[in-house]
Design an enzyme around this catalytic site. Structure first.
Site, PDB file in Angstrom:
ATOM      1  N   TYR A  58       0.799  -1.233   0.000  1.00 41.09           N
ATOM      2  CA  TYR A  58       0.000   0.000   0.000  1.00 41.09           C
ATOM      3  C   TYR A  58       0.832   1.284   0.000  1.00 41.09           C
ATOM      4  O   TYR A  58       0.268   2.368  -0.076  1.00 41.09           O
ATOM      5  CB  TYR A  58      -0.928   0.012   1.221  1.00 41.09           C
ATOM      6  CG  TYR A  58      -2.185  -0.813   1.046  1.00 41.09           C
ATOM      7  CD1 TYR A  58      -2.129  -2.202   1.055  1.00 41.09           C
ATOM      8  CD2 TYR A  58      -3.425  -0.211   0.885  1.00 41.09           C
ATOM      9  CE1 TYR A  58      -3.279  -2.965   0.908  1.00 41.09           C
ATOM     10  CE2 TYR A  58      -4.583  -0.966   0.732  1.00 41.09           C
ATOM     11  CZ  TYR A  58      -4.502  -2.340   0.743  1.00 41.09           C
ATOM     12  OH  TYR A  58      -5.644  -3.086   0.594  1.00 41.09           O
ATOM     13  N   LYS A 102       3.516 -15.494   5.090  1.00 38.70           N
ATOM     14  CA  LYS A 102       3.817 -16.355   3.941  1.00 38.70           C
ATOM     15  C   LYS A 102       5.330 -16.538   3.923  1.00 38.70           C
ATOM     16  O   LYS A 102       6.024 -16.126   2.984  1.00 38.70           O
ATOM     17  CB  LYS A 102       3.291 -15.688   2.650  1.00 38.70           C
ATOM     18  CG  LYS A 102       3.353 -16.548   1.403  1.00 38.70           C
ATOM     19  CD  LYS A 102       2.303 -17.638   1.329  1.00 38.70           C
ATOM     20  CE  LYS A 102       2.524 -18.498   0.087  1.00 38.70           C
ATOM     21  NZ  LYS A 102       1.669 -19.705   0.072  1.00 38.70           N
ATOM     22  N   ASP A 115      -2.640 -18.532   3.025  1.00 35.77           N
ATOM     23  CA  ASP A 115      -3.551 -19.352   2.214  1.00 35.77           C
ATOM     24  C   ASP A 115      -4.232 -20.410   3.087  1.00 35.77           C
ATOM     25  O   ASP A 115      -5.446 -20.610   3.024  1.00 35.77           O
ATOM     26  CB  ASP A 115      -2.815 -19.974   1.007  1.00 35.77           C
ATOM     27  CG  ASP A 115      -1.454 -20.570   1.349  1.00 35.77           C
ATOM     28  OD1 ASP A 115      -0.994 -20.429   2.501  1.00 35.77           O
ATOM     29  OD2 ASP A 115      -0.848 -21.187   0.448  1.00 35.77           O
ATOM     30  N   ASP A 149      -6.193  -7.047   4.370  1.00 35.55           N
ATOM     31  CA  ASP A 149      -7.311  -6.580   3.544  1.00 35.55           C
ATOM     32  C   ASP A 149      -8.121  -7.771   3.050  1.00 35.55           C
ATOM     33  O   ASP A 149      -9.351  -7.788   3.147  1.00 35.55           O
ATOM     34  CB  ASP A 149      -6.765  -5.777   2.359  1.00 35.55           C
ATOM     35  CG  ASP A 149      -7.869  -5.335   1.415  1.00 35.55           C
ATOM     36  OD1 ASP A 149      -8.886  -4.825   1.912  1.00 35.55           O
ATOM     37  OD2 ASP A 149      -7.709  -5.518   0.193  1.00 35.55           O
ATOM     38  N   ASP A 166     -12.154  -9.481   4.479  1.00 33.39           N
ATOM     39  CA  ASP A 166     -13.395  -9.627   3.706  1.00 33.39           C
ATOM     40  C   ASP A 166     -13.945 -11.045   3.874  1.00 33.39           C
ATOM     41  O   ASP A 166     -15.154 -11.233   4.009  1.00 33.39           O
ATOM     42  CB  ASP A 166     -13.173  -9.316   2.214  1.00 33.39           C
ATOM     43  CG  ASP A 166     -13.498  -7.864   1.874  1.00 33.39           C
ATOM     44  OD1 ASP A 166     -13.392  -7.009   2.783  1.00 33.39           O
ATOM     45  OD2 ASP A 166     -13.858  -7.583   0.712  1.00 33.39           O
TER      46      ASP A 166
END
Ligand code: IPM
Ligand code: MN
Length: 361
Positions: free
Chosen positions: A137, A196, A230, A254, A258
């Site tokens: 970002y 990750k 993941d 982010d 959701d």
């Protein structure tokens, strides 16, 4: 008596409608719990941009610094190219006011339908601490040979040790104070790092080292877990009850929030706080401006009400925050047919009235 200066930015589409209901409930809570609010309304958003070309001017950022908190509705206008308002208003406020934490509870309230089979409020109850200033970002990157067949585009994920440490500090403190043990909901307080480390061997290596160093040294009472992002998505669907407090970088945060939001009933209820623990914080529903529903009074204001509830909690009005949450639970479990726009069985302002009345009792 405490008086809080609150900046109210209704924003675009249905944003002002839901924000009005949040303000209604806030006023009821202020009367009941003996605090005052001094509210100033700002018109930043798509309409103002189309009229004046202005998103969030630097002078407005300076003005906002003088408030105790900001309540935001939603940003996004169908006539404005995607990215302009998001970058110019939302991300600018987050960055300039250094709101380095994005706190997003994933909490299923009673009576709310979840797409997760056999899971209820007991199982879906955790929070995500999303770092809110770094990562992909930051805007670092660019094009070369743009428009040619050899065009390259680079966008870089960046983290400094300082950014990582201050986010982890907040997350460990949060797990220590509000983790499942602290809330009487489990045997341990747990903080899970979502990363990750098998591929992003620089950025998440930094996160992982900082995480264990801080945890070992300062938070022996907080159990440390690690998830690849993941796999984390799978467990958020299959075993959400494993989670207590999760911490992660901006981009993963982010995306996974959701997913979390839909498991708690969707955009009608999901709220978050952009928090600067040393400065001014901004609270918002996670959903968008839903422009096609503007003015119809069919959109659910509970997400905005929950954002305001988080604001009062952050300002230190714990009792009011607890009462509002109880009122929201009563409304979801006994009053609403659904959380979805147009299917609630009552209007936007009726939902606000019901919560406000319960808070006043
Ligand atoms: C969010 C939104 C924003 C983000 C967009 C609108 C810039 O998706 O608050 O999660 O990516 O942070
Ligand atoms: Mn998002």
């Amino acid at each position: 008596m405490s008086t809080y200066r609150i900046a109210v930015i209704g924003g675009d589409g249905t944003g002002p409608e839901v924000t009005a209901e949040a303000v209604k409930v806030m006023n009821a809570a202020a009367a009941k719990f003996g605090f005052k609010t001094d509210q100033v309304t700002f018109d930043f958003g798509g309409e103002r941009y189309l009229r004046t070309g202005e998103t969030l001017p630097d002078s407005a950022v300076e003005e906002l610094r003088a408030f105790d908190a900001i309540l935001l509705g939603a940003i996004g206008h169908p006539d404005v190219k995607p990215g302009i308002l998001e970058k110019g208003i939302l991300l600018k406020a987050r960055f300039e006011l250094d709101q380095y934490i994005n706190l997003r509870p994933v909490k299923l309230y009673p009576g709310v339908a979840t797409p997760l089979k056999d899971k209820g409020p007991e199982e879906i109850d955790y929070v995500v601490v999303r770092e809110n200033t770094g990562d992909l970002y930051t805007g670092a990157g660019g094009f070369t040979m743009k428009g040619t067949p050899h065009e390259t585009a680079i966008q870089t994920a960046m983290y400094t040790r300082f950014q990582v440490d201050r986010c982890l500090r907040y997350a460990f403190e949060y797990a220590h104070k509000y983790g499942k043990k602290a809330r009487g909901r489990g045997k341990e307080n747990t903080l899970g790092l979502v990363g990750k480390t098998n591929v992003l061997t620089y950025v998440y290596d930094l996160w992982e080292r900082a995480f264990h160093e801080m945890g070992q040294k300062d938070y022996p009472d907080v159990r440390r877990d690690y998830y690849h992002v993941d796999a984390c998505c799978m467990w958020m669907v299959k075993n959400p009850e494993w989670f207590d407090v999760l911490v992660t970088g901006n981009m993963f945060g982010d995306i996974i929030t959701d997913l979390g939001a839909i498991t708690q009933g969707g955009m009608g209820i999901a709220a978050g706080g952009n928090i600067n623990p040393e400065g001014v914080s901004m609270f918002e529903p996670i959903g968008g401006s839903a422009p096609k529903y503007t003015g119809q009074g069919v959109i659910n204001p509970l997400a905005a009400i929950c954002a305001m509830q988080m604001m009062l909690q952050t300002l230190g009005q714990e009792a009011a925050a607890i009462k509002i949450e109880e009122a929201v639970k009563t409304v979801t479990s006994t009053k609403l047919k659904s959380l979805a726009a147009g299917r609630m069985g009552c209007s936007t302002s009726q939902v606000g009235d019901m919560v406000a009345e319960l808070v006043a009792q």
